[in-house]
Design a protein around this motif. Structure first.
Motif, PDB file in Angstrom:
ATOM      1  N   LEU A 171     -12.043   0.338  -7.824  1.00  0.00           N
ATOM      2  CA  LEU A 171     -11.969  -1.093  -7.539  1.00  0.00           C
ATOM      3  C   LEU A 171     -11.185  -1.813  -8.630  1.00  0.00           C
ATOM      4  N   THR A 215      -6.693  -0.296 -12.267  1.00  0.00           N
ATOM      5  CA  THR A 215      -6.425  -1.064 -11.052  1.00  0.00           C
ATOM      6  C   THR A 215      -6.688  -2.537 -11.351  1.00  0.00           C
ATOM      7  N   HIS A 224      -3.381   3.523  -3.044  1.00  0.00           N
ATOM      8  CA  HIS A 224      -3.610   2.163  -3.528  1.00  0.00           C
ATOM      9  C   HIS A 224      -3.208   1.199  -2.421  1.00  0.00           C
ATOM     10  N   SER A 237      -1.369  -2.516 -10.631  1.00  0.00           N
ATOM     11  CA  SER A 237      -2.026  -1.605 -11.563  1.00  0.00           C
ATOM     12  C   SER A 237      -1.230  -1.527 -12.858  1.00  0.00           C
ATOM     13  N   VAL A 254      -7.505  -1.960  -4.005  1.00  0.00           N
ATOM     14  CA  VAL A 254      -8.452  -0.847  -4.115  1.00  0.00           C
ATOM     15  C   VAL A 254      -7.662   0.455  -4.174  1.00  0.00           C
ATOM     16  N   GLU A 300     -13.270   6.149  -5.401  1.00  0.00           N
ATOM     17  CA  GLU A 300     -12.674   4.877  -5.003  1.00  0.00           C
ATOM     18  C   GLU A 300     -12.660   3.980  -6.231  1.00  0.00           C
ATOM     19  N   GLU A 350     -11.297  -1.409 -12.740  1.00  0.00           N
ATOM     20  CA  GLU A 350     -11.778  -0.072 -13.097  1.00  0.00           C
ATOM     21  C   GLU A 350     -10.606   0.846 -13.447  1.00  0.00           C
ATOM     22  N   ARG A 380     -14.056   7.468 -12.283  1.00  0.00           N
ATOM     23  CA  ARG A 380     -13.881   6.027 -12.448  1.00  0.00           C
ATOM     24  C   ARG A 380     -14.614   5.574 -13.701  1.00  0.00           C
ATOM     25  N   THR A 411      -7.639   4.922  -4.753  1.00  0.00           N
ATOM     26  CA  THR A 411      -8.380   6.178  -4.647  1.00  0.00           C
ATOM     27  C   THR A 411      -7.727   7.172  -5.602  1.00  0.00           C
ATOM     28  N   THR A 448      -6.315  -5.494  -0.738  1.00  0.00           N
ATOM     29  CA  THR A 448      -7.513  -5.788   0.036  1.00  0.00           C
ATOM     30  C   THR A 448      -7.207  -6.718   1.202  1.00  0.00           C
ATOM     31  N   SER A 459       0.824  -1.202   0.000  1.00  0.00           N
ATOM     32  CA  SER A 459       0.000   0.000   0.000  1.00  0.00           C
ATOM     33  C   SER A 459       0.862   1.258   0.000  1.00  0.00           C
TER      34      SER A 459
END
Length: 344
Positions: free
Chosen positions: A103, A86, A120, A132, A90, A101, A106, A156, A92, A123, A63
């Motif tokens: 997912l 991505t 980023h 990504s 997840v 946000e 997307e 998004r 932003t 999860t 992250s």
């Protein structure tokens, strides 16, 4: 193989890895301030592929949060748009007052000439990395009205349906399997990627008329060809089915292929014959009847298949299979002879 540059922080001791990543970010055309809760052991990987009109970057990391400030923009303005997919975790995205946000599956879009920030995270932080793929597009290369693009910043977009899905598949395939392409493919792959990105962004602007006609044509052609490749085994596949699936008339479909110096039916037939020819030469499929191979690729009529095959390759399907089998035996026999020779 496509030329590719890679970076792997795990070649260094854990304490030096985040510093290596910061150096990479500082050297890019869009430097950012980066922080991470995993700075003590930042196991990350990045690869970069230059496709001419666009550049692709594939990332895998723990992250992180990154911000591009006004000062950074003043110091370095590469005049790039960034379209980020991505693929894991997840994300932003925030720019121009819009925050989203993002997912897995997307896209988000932003302008590197303006301040923005992104985050980023995996999860399941203990077991996964965030992943990504970003596409860097020069402002001058994107044939859309610049004054309209702000409507998409920080937003998004789906990468699982329509043109978005096709673009996502393209990015994943090219970055995941660069060995399947040649350096000579670079400009063509770059053009395809740019056309798909332009068409997807144009549709999200609700202004497809802003997308140049030729770009729309090439993007639709790519979409149609991809559909045909996926459905070659369907014996009902033909111009009408293809046209109906893509919500265009058969006449429009034929016009789409005119610039390719072929017809839709010929394109389908040539692909099917090529698949049959390949499978008939495969020793692992030797025990499958010729008609089974033909039916797998959409030829339901044995006589029609035989005539089409002979017209294309100057030999019958069985003769082609036998010749490949004979060649394989010769090669194997020669290999056995060489292996049986006494060593010096």
């Amino acid at each position: 193989m496509l030329p590719r540059e890679t970076l792997d922080t795990t070649v260094l001791p854990p304490g030096d890895r985040f510093g290596m990543w910061l150096e990479l970010v500082a050297r890019t055309s869009t430097p950012m301030q980066v922080r991470s809760a995993h700075s003590d052991d930042f196991a990350a990987h990045a690869s970069f592929i230059d496709l001419g009109p666009i550049q692709l970057a594939q990332y895998e990391y723990p992250s992180l949060h990154a911000a591009r400030t006004r000062k950074m923009v003043r110091q370095s303005d590469p005049e790039l748009y960034i379209l980020a997919l991505t693929t894991g975790g997840v994300g932003t995205s925030s720019q121009d007052g819009r925050r989203s946000e993002i997912l897995a599956g997307e896209f988000t879009f932003y302008n590197a000439s303006l301040p923005h920030d992104l985050g980023h995270h995996a999860t399941e932080p203990e077991r996964e990395q965030a992943t990504s793929i970003t596409t860097m597009i020069p402002h001058a290369a994107l044939p859309l009205p610049p004054e309209r693009m702000a409507a998409l910043y920080g937003g998004r977009m789906s990468g699982t349906e329509g043109i978005g899905a096709l673009l996502a598949q393209f990015l994943i395939q090219v970055t995941g399997h660069p060995e399947q392409y040649h350096a000579a493919d670079v400009s063509r792959l770059g053009a395809v990627g740019l056309d798909l990105a332009t068409t997807m962004l144009g549709r999200h602007l609700v202004a497809e008329d802003a997308v140049p006609t030729e770009v729309r044509r090439r993007a639709l052609l790519t979409q149609v060809q991809s559909y045909i490749h996926r459905h070659l085994g369907d014996a009902t596949l033909g111009p009408q089915v293809v046209a109906d699936t893509h919500h265009i008339s058969v006449r429009s479909l034929h016009r789409l292929f005119e610039a390719e110096d072929t017809t839709v039916a010929s394109y389908i037939r040539e692909l099917r014959l090529a698949r049959c020819r390949r499978d008939l030469a495969d020793p692992a499929l030797r025990n499958q009847p010729v008609q089974t191979v033909a039916a797998r690729w959409g030829f339901s009529d044995k006589a029609h298949f035989s005539r089409a095959f002979r017209a294309a390759y100057g030999t019958t399907p069985q003769e082609h299979r036998d010749s490949c089998s004979d060649l394989a035996r010769i090669v194997n026999r020669r290999a056995s002879t060489v292996n049986s020779l006494p060593a010096d």
